[in-house]
Design a protein around this motif. Structure first.
Motif, PDB file in Angstrom:
ATOM      1  N   LYS A 229      -9.246   0.332   6.423  1.00 36.78           N
ATOM      2  CA  LYS A 229      -9.264   1.784   6.143  1.00 36.78           C
ATOM      3  C   LYS A 229     -10.678   2.265   5.830  1.00 36.78           C
ATOM      4  O   LYS A 229     -11.112   3.289   6.316  1.00 36.78           O
ATOM      5  CB  LYS A 229      -8.365   2.127   4.965  1.00 36.78           C
ATOM      6  CG  LYS A 229      -7.018   1.448   4.956  1.00 36.78           C
ATOM      7  CD  LYS A 229      -6.048   2.070   5.909  1.00 36.78           C
ATOM      8  CE  LYS A 229      -4.686   1.413   5.752  1.00 36.78           C
ATOM      9  NZ  LYS A 229      -3.786   1.702   6.840  1.00 36.78           N
TER      10      LYS A 229
ATOM     11  N   GLY B 112       5.849  -1.113   7.729  1.00 36.46           N
ATOM     12  CA  GLY B 112       5.609  -1.890   6.517  1.00 36.46           C
ATOM     13  C   GLY B 112       4.455  -2.879   6.698  1.00 36.46           C
ATOM     14  O   GLY B 112       3.604  -2.716   7.541  1.00 36.46           O
TER      15      GLY B 112
ATOM     16  N   THR C 291       9.163   2.813   5.620  1.00 41.84           N
ATOM     17  CA  THR C 291       9.072   1.345   5.572  1.00 41.84           C
ATOM     18  C   THR C 291       8.344   0.842   4.322  1.00 41.84           C
ATOM     19  O   THR C 291       8.201  -0.363   4.141  1.00 41.84           O
ATOM     20  CB  THR C 291       8.336   0.788   6.811  1.00 41.84           C
ATOM     21  OG1 THR C 291       6.996   1.285   6.810  1.00 41.84           O
ATOM     22  CG2 THR C 291       9.038   1.175   8.097  1.00 41.84           C
TER      23      THR C 291
ATOM     24  N   CYS D 281       0.091   7.369   5.986  1.00 41.59           N
ATOM     25  CA  CYS D 281       1.146   6.545   6.580  1.00 41.59           C
ATOM     26  C   CYS D 281       2.061   7.370   7.484  1.00 41.59           C
ATOM     27  O   CYS D 281       2.575   8.419   7.076  1.00 41.59           O
ATOM     28  CB  CYS D 281       1.976   5.886   5.476  1.00 41.59           C
ATOM     29  SG  CYS D 281       3.156   4.688   6.122  1.00 41.59           S
TER      30      CYS D 281
ATOM     31  N   PHE E  84       0.847  -1.188   0.000  1.00 44.39           N
ATOM     32  CA  PHE E  84       0.000   0.000   0.000  1.00 44.39           C
ATOM     33  C   PHE E  84       0.886   1.242   0.000  1.00 44.39           C
ATOM     34  O   PHE E  84       2.088   1.173   0.312  1.00 44.39           O
ATOM     35  CB  PHE E  84      -0.893   0.037   1.245  1.00 44.39           C
ATOM     36  CG  PHE E  84      -2.050  -0.919   1.217  1.00 44.39           C
ATOM     37  CD1 PHE E  84      -2.257  -1.781   0.153  1.00 44.39           C
ATOM     38  CD2 PHE E  84      -2.957  -0.961   2.274  1.00 44.39           C
ATOM     39  CE1 PHE E  84      -3.331  -2.666   0.140  1.00 44.39           C
ATOM     40  CE2 PHE E  84      -4.029  -1.830   2.273  1.00 44.39           C
ATOM     41  CZ  PHE E  84      -4.225  -2.687   1.205  1.00 44.39           C
ATOM     42  N   ASP E  85       0.268   2.355  -0.332  1.00 47.47           N
ATOM     43  CA  ASP E  85       0.975   3.635  -0.284  1.00 47.47           C
ATOM     44  C   ASP E  85      -0.003   4.636   0.336  1.00 47.47           C
ATOM     45  O   ASP E  85      -0.510   5.523  -0.340  1.00 47.47           O
ATOM     46  CB  ASP E  85       1.391   4.053  -1.700  1.00 47.47           C
ATOM     47  CG  ASP E  85       2.284   5.275  -1.694  1.00 47.47           C
ATOM     48  OD1 ASP E  85       2.723   5.695  -0.609  1.00 47.47           O
ATOM     49  OD2 ASP E  85       2.533   5.828  -2.776  1.00 47.47           O
ATOM     50  N   CYS E  86      -0.256   4.454   1.626  1.00 49.95           N
ATOM     51  CA  CYS E  86      -1.339   5.201   2.280  1.00 49.95           C
ATOM     52  C   CYS E  86      -0.984   6.679   2.432  1.00 49.95           C
ATOM     53  O   CYS E  86       0.106   7.015   2.895  1.00 49.95           O
ATOM     54  CB  CYS E  86      -1.616   4.622   3.660  1.00 49.95           C
ATOM     55  SG  CYS E  86      -2.170   2.915   3.621  1.00 49.95           S
TER      56      CYS E  86
ATOM     57  N   ASN F  53      -1.959  -4.915   7.192  1.00 48.60           N
ATOM     58  CA  ASN F  53      -2.977  -4.198   6.411  1.00 48.60           C
ATOM     59  C   ASN F  53      -3.962  -5.171   5.763  1.00 48.60           C
ATOM     60  O   ASN F  53      -4.895  -4.746   5.086  1.00 48.60           O
ATOM     61  CB  ASN F  53      -2.329  -3.282   5.368  1.00 48.60           C
ATOM     62  CG  ASN F  53      -1.588  -4.038   4.269  1.00 48.60           C
ATOM     63  OD1 ASN F  53      -1.820  -5.226   4.035  1.00 48.60           O
ATOM     64  ND2 ASN F  53      -0.691  -3.342   3.583  1.00 48.60           N
TER      65      ASN F  53
ATOM     66  N   ASP G 195      -5.668  -3.575  10.013  1.00 45.48           N
ATOM     67  CA  ASP G 195      -6.118  -2.232   9.600  1.00 45.48           C
ATOM     68  C   ASP G 195      -7.251  -2.367   8.595  1.00 45.48           C
ATOM     69  O   ASP G 195      -7.101  -3.062   7.580  1.00 45.48           O
ATOM     70  CB  ASP G 195      -4.991  -1.479   8.885  1.00 45.48           C
ATOM     71  CG  ASP G 195      -3.855  -1.117   9.808  1.00 45.48           C
ATOM     72  OD1 ASP G 195      -4.063  -1.109  11.032  1.00 45.48           O
ATOM     73  OD2 ASP G 195      -2.763  -0.836   9.289  1.00 45.48           O
TER      74      ASP G 195
END
Ligand code: SF4
Length: 245
Positions: free
Chosen positions: A137, A82, A47, A42, A37-39, A114, A135
Protein backbone atom coordinates in the motif's frame (compact mmCIF):
# COMPACT_ATOMS: atom_id res chain seq x y z
CA UNK A 1 -3.09 -37.66 -0.07
CA UNK A 2 -3.90 -38.14 3.59
CA UNK A 3 -7.57 -38.34 4.51
CA UNK A 4 -6.93 -35.80 7.28
CA UNK A 5 -5.85 -33.20 4.68
CA UNK A 6 -9.19 -33.12 2.86
CA UNK A 7 -11.08 -33.00 6.16
CA UNK A 8 -9.54 -29.71 7.32
CA UNK A 9 -12.24 -27.04 7.45
CA UNK A 10 -12.21 -23.31 6.87
CA UNK A 11 -14.34 -20.34 5.91
CA UNK A 12 -14.65 -19.70 2.17
CA UNK A 13 -16.33 -16.45 1.17
CA UNK A 14 -16.79 -17.52 -2.45
CA UNK A 15 -15.32 -19.05 -5.55
CA UNK A 16 -15.09 -18.02 -9.21
CA UNK A 17 -14.59 -20.94 -11.62
CA UNK A 18 -12.91 -18.93 -14.39
CA UNK A 19 -11.00 -15.66 -14.10
CA UNK A 20 -8.55 -14.02 -16.47
CA UNK A 21 -7.57 -11.19 -14.11
CA UNK A 22 -6.23 -13.00 -11.04
CA UNK A 23 -2.87 -14.15 -12.35
CA UNK A 24 -1.57 -15.81 -15.48
CA UNK A 25 -4.04 -17.63 -17.75
CA UNK A 26 -7.43 -19.01 -16.87
CA UNK A 27 -7.76 -19.43 -13.11
CA UNK A 28 -10.08 -20.84 -10.48
CA UNK A 29 -10.28 -18.23 -7.71
CA UNK A 30 -10.98 -19.09 -4.07
CA UNK A 31 -11.81 -16.25 -1.66
CA UNK A 32 -10.96 -17.12 1.95
CA UNK A 33 -12.83 -15.25 4.64
CA UNK A 34 -11.12 -12.89 7.08
CA UNK A 35 -8.51 -10.16 6.90
CA UNK A 36 -6.36 -8.52 9.58
CA UNK A 37 -6.35 -5.21 7.70
CA UNK A 38 -9.28 -2.84 7.45
CA UNK A 39 -8.36 -0.90 4.32
CA UNK A 40 -10.20 2.30 3.51
CA UNK A 41 -10.00 1.30 -0.14
CA UNK A 42 -11.22 -2.29 0.27
CA UNK A 43 -13.48 -3.32 -2.62
CA UNK A 44 -14.54 -6.54 -0.89
CA UNK A 45 -15.23 -5.46 2.72
CA UNK A 46 -17.60 -8.37 3.32
CA UNK A 47 -14.55 -10.65 3.41
CA UNK A 48 -12.88 -8.76 6.31
CA UNK A 49 -14.66 -10.27 9.39
CA UNK A 50 -13.00 -13.50 10.45
CA UNK A 51 -16.17 -14.97 12.02
CA UNK A 52 -19.14 -13.65 10.03
CA UNK A 53 -22.50 -14.66 11.45
CA UNK A 54 -24.16 -17.52 9.60
CA UNK A 55 -21.17 -18.56 7.47
CA UNK A 56 -20.54 -22.32 7.64
CA UNK A 57 -17.14 -23.91 7.45
CA UNK A 58 -16.40 -26.07 4.42
CA UNK A 59 -13.85 -28.84 4.00
CA UNK A 60 -10.77 -28.80 1.80
CA UNK A 61 -12.25 -31.85 0.05
CA UNK A 62 -15.41 -29.99 -0.97
CA UNK A 63 -13.40 -27.10 -2.43
CA UNK A 64 -11.07 -29.54 -4.19
CA UNK A 65 -14.07 -31.28 -5.79
CA UNK A 66 -15.23 -27.96 -7.27
CA UNK A 67 -11.79 -27.21 -8.70
CA UNK A 68 -11.59 -30.71 -10.21
CA UNK A 69 -14.78 -30.03 -12.22
CA UNK A 70 -13.12 -27.06 -13.95
CA UNK A 71 -9.54 -28.36 -13.95
CA UNK A 72 -9.36 -29.44 -17.65
CA UNK A 73 -10.00 -25.83 -18.69
CA UNK A 74 -7.69 -24.09 -16.21
CA UNK A 75 -4.12 -22.80 -16.06
CA UNK A 76 -4.13 -22.52 -12.31
CA UNK A 77 -5.74 -21.69 -9.00
CA UNK A 78 -5.51 -18.36 -7.18
CA UNK A 79 -6.28 -18.22 -3.48
CA UNK A 80 -7.22 -14.77 -2.28
CA UNK A 81 -9.52 -13.18 0.28
CA UNK A 82 -9.86 -11.45 2.57
CA UNK A 83 -6.34 -12.49 3.39
CA UNK A 84 -5.60 -16.17 2.71
CA UNK A 85 -2.83 -16.44 5.31
CA UNK A 86 -5.38 -15.66 8.05
CA UNK A 87 -6.46 -19.33 7.85
CA UNK A 88 -3.03 -20.97 7.74
CA UNK A 89 -4.08 -24.55 8.48
CA UNK A 90 -6.85 -24.55 5.88
CA UNK A 91 -4.67 -22.75 3.32
CA UNK A 92 -1.81 -25.20 3.71
CA UNK A 93 -4.11 -28.23 3.52
CA UNK A 94 -5.81 -26.82 0.42
CA UNK A 95 -2.46 -26.23 -1.29
CA UNK A 96 -1.29 -29.75 -0.41
CA UNK A 97 -4.54 -31.22 -1.75
CA UNK A 98 -4.27 -29.27 -5.02
CA UNK A 99 -0.62 -30.29 -5.43
CA UNK A 100 -1.24 -33.97 -4.72
CA UNK A 101 -4.51 -34.73 -6.50
CA UNK A 102 -3.82 -36.11 -10.01
CA UNK A 103 -6.61 -33.96 -11.52
CA UNK A 104 -5.22 -30.67 -10.16
CA UNK A 105 -1.48 -31.28 -9.76
CA UNK A 106 -0.74 -29.62 -13.13
CA UNK A 107 -2.38 -26.33 -12.09
CA UNK A 108 -0.18 -23.46 -10.91
CA UNK A 109 -0.94 -22.19 -7.44
CA UNK A 110 -0.84 -18.44 -6.73
CA UNK A 111 -1.66 -16.52 -3.56
CA UNK A 112 -3.03 -12.99 -3.53
CA UNK A 113 -1.87 -11.57 -0.18
CA UNK A 114 -1.56 -8.35 1.80
CA UNK A 115 1.76 -9.72 3.07
CA UNK A 116 0.93 -9.42 6.76
CA UNK A 117 2.13 -12.91 7.61
CA UNK A 118 5.09 -14.18 9.68
CA UNK A 119 8.26 -15.53 8.08
CA UNK A 120 7.66 -19.00 9.52
CA UNK A 121 4.33 -19.27 7.70
CA UNK A 122 5.89 -18.20 4.39
CA UNK A 123 8.56 -20.85 4.87
CA UNK A 124 5.80 -23.47 5.15
CA UNK A 125 3.84 -22.12 2.17
CA UNK A 126 6.62 -21.34 -0.32
CA UNK A 127 7.32 -24.99 -1.28
CA UNK A 128 3.62 -25.37 -2.09
CA UNK A 129 3.13 -22.34 -4.36
CA UNK A 130 4.28 -20.93 -7.68
CA UNK A 131 4.06 -17.32 -6.60
CA UNK A 132 2.48 -14.52 -4.61
CA UNK A 133 0.73 -11.42 -5.85
CA UNK A 134 1.55 -9.02 -3.04
CA UNK A 135 -0.22 -5.78 -2.13
CA UNK A 136 2.11 -2.97 -1.10
CA UNK A 137 0.00 0.00 0.00
CA UNK A 138 2.74 2.46 0.96
CA UNK A 139 6.28 2.31 2.42
CA UNK A 140 5.67 4.94 5.09
CA UNK A 141 4.39 3.11 8.23
CA UNK A 142 2.23 5.97 9.47
CA UNK A 143 0.38 6.39 6.19
CA UNK A 144 0.10 2.60 5.99
CA UNK A 145 -1.67 2.73 9.34
CA UNK A 146 -4.06 5.40 8.03
CA UNK A 147 -4.85 3.29 4.94
CA UNK A 148 -5.13 -0.13 6.59
CA UNK A 149 -5.35 0.21 10.39
CA UNK A 150 -2.10 -1.77 10.73
CA UNK A 151 1.63 -1.20 10.39
CA UNK A 152 3.62 -2.52 7.43
CA UNK A 153 6.71 -4.06 9.01
CA UNK A 154 5.67 -7.61 8.14
CA UNK A 155 4.50 -6.58 4.65
CA UNK A 156 7.92 -5.20 3.75
CA UNK A 157 9.67 -8.21 5.30
CA UNK A 158 7.39 -10.53 3.32
CA UNK A 159 8.23 -8.74 0.06
CA UNK A 160 11.95 -9.22 0.73
CA UNK A 161 11.52 -12.87 1.67
CA UNK A 162 9.31 -13.74 -1.30
CA UNK A 163 11.65 -11.99 -3.74
CA UNK A 164 14.69 -13.77 -2.26
CA UNK A 165 12.92 -17.12 -2.69
CA UNK A 166 11.90 -16.32 -6.29
CA UNK A 167 8.14 -16.39 -5.64
CA UNK A 168 7.27 -12.69 -5.80
CA UNK A 169 5.02 -13.10 -8.83
CA UNK A 170 3.72 -9.53 -8.88
CA UNK A 171 3.52 -6.46 -6.64
CA UNK A 172 0.26 -4.54 -6.63
CA UNK A 173 0.26 -0.86 -5.75
CA UNK A 174 -3.15 0.55 -4.86
CA UNK A 175 -2.66 4.26 -5.50
CA UNK A 176 -4.94 6.91 -4.00
CA UNK A 177 -4.51 10.54 -5.12
CA UNK A 178 -2.99 12.72 -2.42
CA UNK A 179 -2.42 9.77 -0.06
CA UNK A 180 0.28 7.56 -1.55
CA UNK A 181 0.85 8.75 -5.13
CA UNK A 182 3.35 11.63 -4.81
CA UNK A 183 6.22 11.48 -7.30
CA UNK A 184 8.83 11.03 -4.54
CA UNK A 185 6.85 8.19 -2.94
CA UNK A 186 6.47 6.42 -6.28
CA UNK A 187 10.17 6.77 -7.05
CA UNK A 188 11.18 5.53 -3.60
CA UNK A 189 8.83 2.55 -3.90
CA UNK A 190 10.12 1.67 -7.37
CA UNK A 191 13.75 1.81 -6.23
CA UNK A 192 13.00 -0.39 -3.23
CA UNK A 193 11.17 -2.95 -5.35
CA UNK A 194 13.98 -3.01 -7.91
CA UNK A 195 16.47 -3.59 -5.09
CA UNK A 196 14.50 -6.74 -4.22
CA UNK A 197 14.17 -7.93 -7.81
CA UNK A 198 15.47 -6.04 -10.87
CA UNK A 199 12.80 -7.80 -12.99
CA UNK A 200 9.95 -7.16 -10.54
CA UNK A 201 6.51 -7.17 -12.11
CA UNK A 202 4.35 -4.28 -10.84
CA UNK A 203 0.66 -3.62 -11.34
CA UNK A 204 -0.83 -0.27 -10.36
CA UNK A 205 -4.42 -0.56 -9.21
CA UNK A 206 -5.93 2.90 -9.49
CA UNK A 207 -8.38 3.74 -6.71
CA UNK A 208 -12.04 3.78 -7.70
CA UNK A 209 -14.89 4.48 -5.30
CA UNK A 210 -17.22 1.86 -6.75
CA UNK A 211 -17.72 -0.99 -4.28
CA UNK A 212 -16.00 0.73 -1.34
CA UNK A 213 -17.56 1.69 1.97
CA UNK A 214 -18.96 5.11 2.92
CA UNK A 215 -15.77 5.89 4.90
CA UNK A 216 -13.82 5.94 1.60
CA UNK A 217 -16.12 8.14 -0.44
CA UNK A 218 -14.09 11.29 0.39
CA UNK A 219 -11.01 9.87 -1.33
CA UNK A 220 -10.26 11.20 -4.80
CA UNK A 221 -10.39 8.82 -7.74
CA UNK A 222 -7.40 8.41 -10.03
CA UNK A 223 -7.69 10.37 -13.29
CA UNK A 224 -6.27 9.59 -16.74
CA UNK A 225 -3.69 12.34 -16.15
CA UNK A 226 -2.65 10.59 -12.92
CA UNK A 227 -2.22 7.33 -14.83
CA UNK A 228 0.05 9.02 -17.36
CA UNK A 229 2.11 10.52 -14.52
CA UNK A 230 2.35 7.16 -12.70
CA UNK A 231 3.72 5.54 -15.84
CA UNK A 232 6.22 8.35 -16.43
CA UNK A 233 7.50 8.44 -12.84
CA UNK A 234 7.69 4.67 -12.33
CA UNK A 235 9.33 4.09 -15.71
CA UNK A 236 11.86 6.89 -15.06
CA UNK A 237 12.66 5.18 -11.74
CA UNK A 238 13.56 2.03 -13.67
CA UNK A 239 10.45 -0.19 -13.59
CA UNK A 240 10.06 -2.00 -16.90
CA UNK A 241 7.53 -4.69 -16.11
CA UNK A 242 4.65 -2.33 -15.39
CA UNK A 243 0.87 -2.43 -15.86
CA UNK A 244 -1.39 0.48 -14.97
CA UNK A 245 -4.93 -0.65 -14.20
S1 SF4 B 1 -5.95 -6.30 2.63
FE1 SF4 B 1 -7.37 -6.60 0.92
S2 SF4 B 1 -9.11 -7.75 1.75
FE2 SF4 B 1 -7.94 -6.94 3.48
S3 SF4 B 1 -9.02 -5.04 4.01
FE3 SF4 B 1 -7.30 -4.55 2.64
S4 SF4 B 1 -8.15 -4.52 0.57
FE4 SF4 B 1 -9.64 -5.59 1.92
Amino acid sequence: MRESTVQVKGLVAGTVPFSAVDGTGSRYVIFLQGCGFDCLTCHNPGTIPSQPRGMRQVSVGSVLDRVIESAPFLTGVTITGGEPTMQPEFLEALLVALAEHPATAHLTRLLDSNGDAPAELWDQLIPLIDGVMLDVKVLDPERHFVLTGRGNRRVLASASRLAAKGVLHEVRLMLVPGINDADGELTRTAHWLLSLDPQVRVRVNAYRRHGTRACARHLLEVTDADRVRYREVLTAAGLRNLTIG
